[in-house]
Design an enzyme around this catalytic site. Structure first.
Site, short mmCIF file in Angstrom:
data_model
loop_
_atom_site.label_atom_id
_atom_site.label_comp_id
_atom_site.label_asym_id
_atom_site.label_seq_id
_atom_site.Cartn_x
_atom_site.Cartn_y
_atom_site.Cartn_z
N ASP A 1 0.81 -1.22 0.00
CA ASP A 1 0.00 0.00 0.00
C ASP A 1 0.85 1.29 0.00
OD1 ASP A 1 -2.17 -1.86 0.48
OD2 ASP A 1 -1.74 -1.75 2.62
N GLU B 1 -11.47 -0.62 -3.12
CA GLU B 1 -10.78 0.03 -1.99
C GLU B 1 -9.58 0.82 -2.52
OE1 GLU B 1 -9.63 -3.31 0.47
OE2 GLU B 1 -8.10 -3.97 -0.95
O1 FUB Z 1 -2.91 -3.80 3.54
C1 FUB Z 1 -4.14 -4.09 4.12
C2 FUB Z 1 -5.24 -3.85 3.15
O2 FUB Z 1 -5.03 -4.65 1.98
C3 FUB Z 1 -5.31 -2.44 2.63
O3 FUB Z 1 -5.91 -1.56 3.52
C4 FUB Z 1 -6.01 -2.66 1.36
O4 FUB Z 1 -5.97 -1.56 0.49
C5 FUB Z 1 -5.33 -3.88 0.82
O5 FUB Z 1 -4.13 -3.58 0.15
#
Ligand code: FUB
Length: 320
Positions: free
Chosen positions: A42, A214
């Site tokens: 991320d 997301e």
């Molecule tokens: O890294 C944890 C979660 O997985 C993140 O918040 C999402 O965007 C995904 O990458």
């Protein structure tokens, strides 16, 4: 002489003008993944006042248990894309007074700069029922490395805590900051007050995205606002293999118009990244699983990104 040789090595020495009249410094690329000492995901990339490029990733811990044990944020910086400094861990779940007792779940963060201060935004659950108790914590530091980070609590008034993950902060040319978050198929946006930790007005649901999952990332180029995000893509055989898609808008709070795919699936289930311009060249930061071959032990990557004349974005080529 040694300094000069190092400088020549780390640059391919090519400067040219493109993308308008701005000088593009063609930096050597680091190879992917570009950080191999830790598992990271991320990546939120920013260029700050000191002329360095900073990356704020989340941290996948080994052995993993899904994404439950993610913890201990680091920040990395460079001035040539090849040599990266790990500025060390600056925040752990045990420092978060309002956080869940069990710790972990320090997911995708972001950072912002305003009036001489650096702000850090991180999602973290406040209870054992983790996916219904998310909050977005905020800290402030005098340094982009987040040294001596002072925690300011969490952002209030964001609404439903379900999947309140993946914060993103965009500061417009006029200094107005906008805050976004969103997992679980919905995304929220709202203005921030000048103090950078209180919202200014009602939260707004973002609309117009196609297959939004997301990981929102908002930035501006040529007067247009761009929103990149991860979709819900699944490969044949039911392997989750999210892609990065994008929209644009004439306003930072939408409505958004869907434009296309920026990054096809990597070898990870998830995808989450950021786009930043450094020394005249645009870059996409993202993660893959090419070191661990496990979906929850991820590694951060960077590749060049190009715009077409009409402002649309070309699909990014993933390199090794
Ligand atoms: O890294 C944890 C979660 O997985 C993140 O918040 C999402 O965007 C995904 O990458």
């Amino acid at each position: 002489m040694a300094i000069l040789a190092a400088t020549l090595l780390s640059f391919s020495c090519a400067c040219n003008k493109s993308q308008g009249e701005e000088e593009v410094v063609e930096l050597q690329m680091p190879g992917n993944p570009f950080i191999t000492s830790l598992y990271l995901a991320d990546p939120s990339a920013h260029v700050w006042q000191d002329g360095r490029l900073y990356v704020y990733p989340s941290h996948d811990n080994e052995p993993p248990r899904g994404c439950d044990l993610m913890d201990g944020y680091h920040v990395f910086s460079t001035d040539d894309m090849v040599h990266w400094t790990d500025h060390g861990e600056f925040l752990h779940s045990k420092d978060v007074t309002w956080g869940r007792e069990e710790g972990g779940f320090m997911w995708a963060p972001d950072a912002a700069y305003k009036d001489g201060k650096y702000y850090y935004y991180f999602p973290h659950p406040s209870g054992s029922d983790w996916n219904n108790t998310w909050k977005v914590g905020v800290g402030v530091s005098d340094k982009p490395t987040m040294e001596n980070l002072r925690l300011l609590g969490y952002i209030e008034g964001l609404g439903d805590a379900f999947s309140m993950i993946d914060p993103c902060v965009f500061v417009d040319d006029d200094g107005q900051a906008y805050f976004y978050y969103g997992g679980g198929g919905r995304m929220i946006g709202v203005k921030l007050k000048d103090n950078m930790h209180e919202i200014d007005g009602e939260v707004k649901s973002m609309t117009g995205m196609k297959d939004y999952h997301e990981g929102p990332w908002v930035f501006k180029n040529g007067g247009k606002y761009y929103l990149m995000y991860a979709d819900n893509h699944v490969e044949p055989g039911n392997r989750g293999a999210n892609q990065l898609r994008y929209c644009w808008s004439d306003s930072p709070l939408g409505p958004w118009e869907y434009k296309g795919i920026i990054l096809k699936p990597t070898d990870c289930d998830t995808s989450h990244g950021s786009i930043v311009k450094y020394k005249g060249q645009w870059y996409l930061f993202y993660h893959n699983c090419s070191i661990s071959h496990q979906g929850v032990l991820r590694s951060i990557c960077v590749d060049k990104l190009y715009f077409n004349e009409d402002g649309t974005i070309r699909e990014v080529v993933q390199t090794k």
